[in-house]
Design a protein around this motif. Structure first.
Motif, PDB file in Angstrom:
ATOM      1  N   ILE A  95       0.752  -1.239  -0.231  1.00  0.00           N
ATOM      2  CA  ILE A  95       0.031  -0.121   0.034  1.00  0.00           C
ATOM      3  C   ILE A  95       0.612   1.161  -0.027  1.00  0.00           C
ATOM      4  O   ILE A  95       1.662   1.534   0.849  1.00  0.00           O
ATOM      5  N   CYS A 147       5.512  -0.228   1.997  1.00  0.00           N
ATOM      6  CA  CYS A 147       4.955   1.315   1.777  1.00  0.00           C
ATOM      7  C   CYS A 147       5.959   2.179   1.211  1.00  0.00           C
ATOM      8  O   CYS A 147       7.142   1.841   1.050  1.00  0.00           O
ATOM      9  N   THR A 181       2.823   9.022   3.555  1.00  0.00           N
ATOM     10  CA  THR A 181       2.707   8.161   4.560  1.00  0.00           C
ATOM     11  C   THR A 181       2.970   8.637   5.934  1.00  0.00           C
ATOM     12  O   THR A 181       3.974   9.271   6.278  1.00  0.00           O
ATOM     13  N   HIS A 183       3.774   2.684  -5.717  1.00  0.00           N
ATOM     14  CA  HIS A 183       2.624   3.185  -5.771  1.00  0.00           C
ATOM     15  C   HIS A 183       1.294   2.059  -5.862  1.00  0.00           C
ATOM     16  O   HIS A 183       0.083   2.717  -6.236  1.00  0.00           O
ATOM     17  N   LYS A 231      -1.628  -0.749  -4.806  1.00  0.00           N
ATOM     18  CA  LYS A 231      -2.464  -0.855  -3.465  1.00  0.00           C
ATOM     19  C   LYS A 231      -2.940  -2.328  -3.694  1.00  0.00           C
ATOM     20  O   LYS A 231      -3.906  -2.590  -4.546  1.00  0.00           O
ATOM     21  N   SER A 281      -7.484   1.426  -6.148  1.00  0.00           N
ATOM     22  CA  SER A 281      -6.870   2.438  -6.123  1.00  0.00           C
ATOM     23  C   SER A 281      -6.681   3.376  -4.663  1.00  0.00           C
ATOM     24  O   SER A 281      -5.945   4.219  -4.667  1.00  0.00           O
ATOM     25  N   ASN A 305      -5.618   4.148  -0.974  1.00  0.00           N
ATOM     26  CA  ASN A 305      -4.594   3.757   0.159  1.00  0.00           C
ATOM     27  C   ASN A 305      -5.417   3.597   1.478  1.00  0.00           C
ATOM     28  O   ASN A 305      -6.530   3.348   1.477  1.00  0.00           O
ATOM     29  N   LEU A 306      -4.349   3.228   2.257  1.00  0.00           N
ATOM     30  CA  LEU A 306      -4.994   2.853   3.525  1.00  0.00           C
ATOM     31  C   LEU A 306      -5.119   4.235   4.594  1.00  0.00           C
ATOM     32  O   LEU A 306      -4.298   4.453   5.316  1.00  0.00           O
ATOM     33  N   GLU A 313     -12.832   6.046  -5.784  1.00  0.00           N
ATOM     34  CA  GLU A 313     -12.141   4.855  -5.544  1.00  0.00           C
ATOM     35  C   GLU A 313     -12.668   3.697  -6.383  1.00  0.00           C
ATOM     36  O   GLU A 313     -13.822   3.425  -6.076  1.00  0.00           O
TER      37      GLU A 313
END
Length: 230
Positions: free
Chosen positions: A32, A53, A60, A81, A83, A100, A102-103, A120
């Motif tokens: 991610i 990551c 981040t 990049h 996911k 698409s 992120n977390l 997303e």
């Protein structure tokens, strides 16, 4: 019985699928790009985890990464990049999510204000050949010489980038749109194109996407950006 491929068309659907994967898996691999402040809480249902990551991106949260290190193996690589989340039964992958998002709370639709207007998409797959391919891809990423363990120096560098990005991030206008305090500051971000495009869409100059947005971005930042940067 699961279908081999299922579309996840909204952030909340991605979030739900992630929760189901975490609960049903004995261990999980995650690539991610950006981990938000609440990433440890969002992964609290996971068992054994390996995480890759993009730590020095400024997007981040280093405190989240440090917290995750208490329960997971975490590595980082600049420019990552992707996911991708892979859930395993015993040794074999059983389910994966590729998309698409992120977390972060906004990306997964948990923060209503920040998630407003966010789009997303992802897919969850149980297709055997696809899972084997994703497993091989993650192992290659995990063992790549450029993929490094997270140490104190890496976290310190990430903290500087994180704080700088917080200061320079776009501010909401009275109309609820987003525009930067200093447009040229956006060119410092690794995710340059996304930031420039976000600002371009918020201006009255154009309602452009794709190639037109690239052309606009190159005109907005002629001193610091060329098309090769996008």
């Amino acid at each position: 019985m699961d279908t081999p491929l299922k579309l996840l068309s909204t952030p909340t659907k991605i979030d739900k699928a992630l929760g189901e994967l975490l609960v049903s898996s004995k261990h999980v691999d995650l690539a991610i790009a950006f981990l938000g402040q609440d990433a440890p809480e969002m992964l609290s249902q996971g068992k054994k985890m390996r995480i890759v990551c993009w730590l020095d991106s400024g997007a981040t949260c280093p405190a989240a990464v440090a917290k995750l290190q208490e329960t997971a193996e975490v590595r980082h690589v600049s420019g990552m990049h992707a996911k991708v989340v892979i859930g395993y039964g015993n040794k074999k992958p059983r389910r994966a999510i590729v998309g698409s998002a992120n977390l972060s709370r906004a990306a997964l639709g948990r923060d209503t204000q920040d998630a407003q207007g966010r789009y997303e998409v992802g897919v969850v797959t149980t297709h055997p050949d696809t899972l084997v391919g994703l497993q091989g891809w993650f192992e290659q990423l995990w063992n790549d010489p450029l993929t490094l363990s997270v140490d104190a120096a890496a976290l310190e560098k990430a903290q500087v980038a994180w704080e700088r990005r917080r200061k320079e991030r776009p501010a909401a206008s009275a109309e609820g749109k987003t525009k930067p305090k200093n447009p040229l500051a956006l060119t410092k971000y690794p995710d340059l194109f996304e930031a420039a495009l976000e600002w371009a869409r918020a201006t009255p100059l154009v309602e452009a996407i794709g190639v037109e947005a690239v052309e606009l971005a190159s005109k907005l930042y002629p001193e610091t950006m060329t098309k090769d940067d996008l």
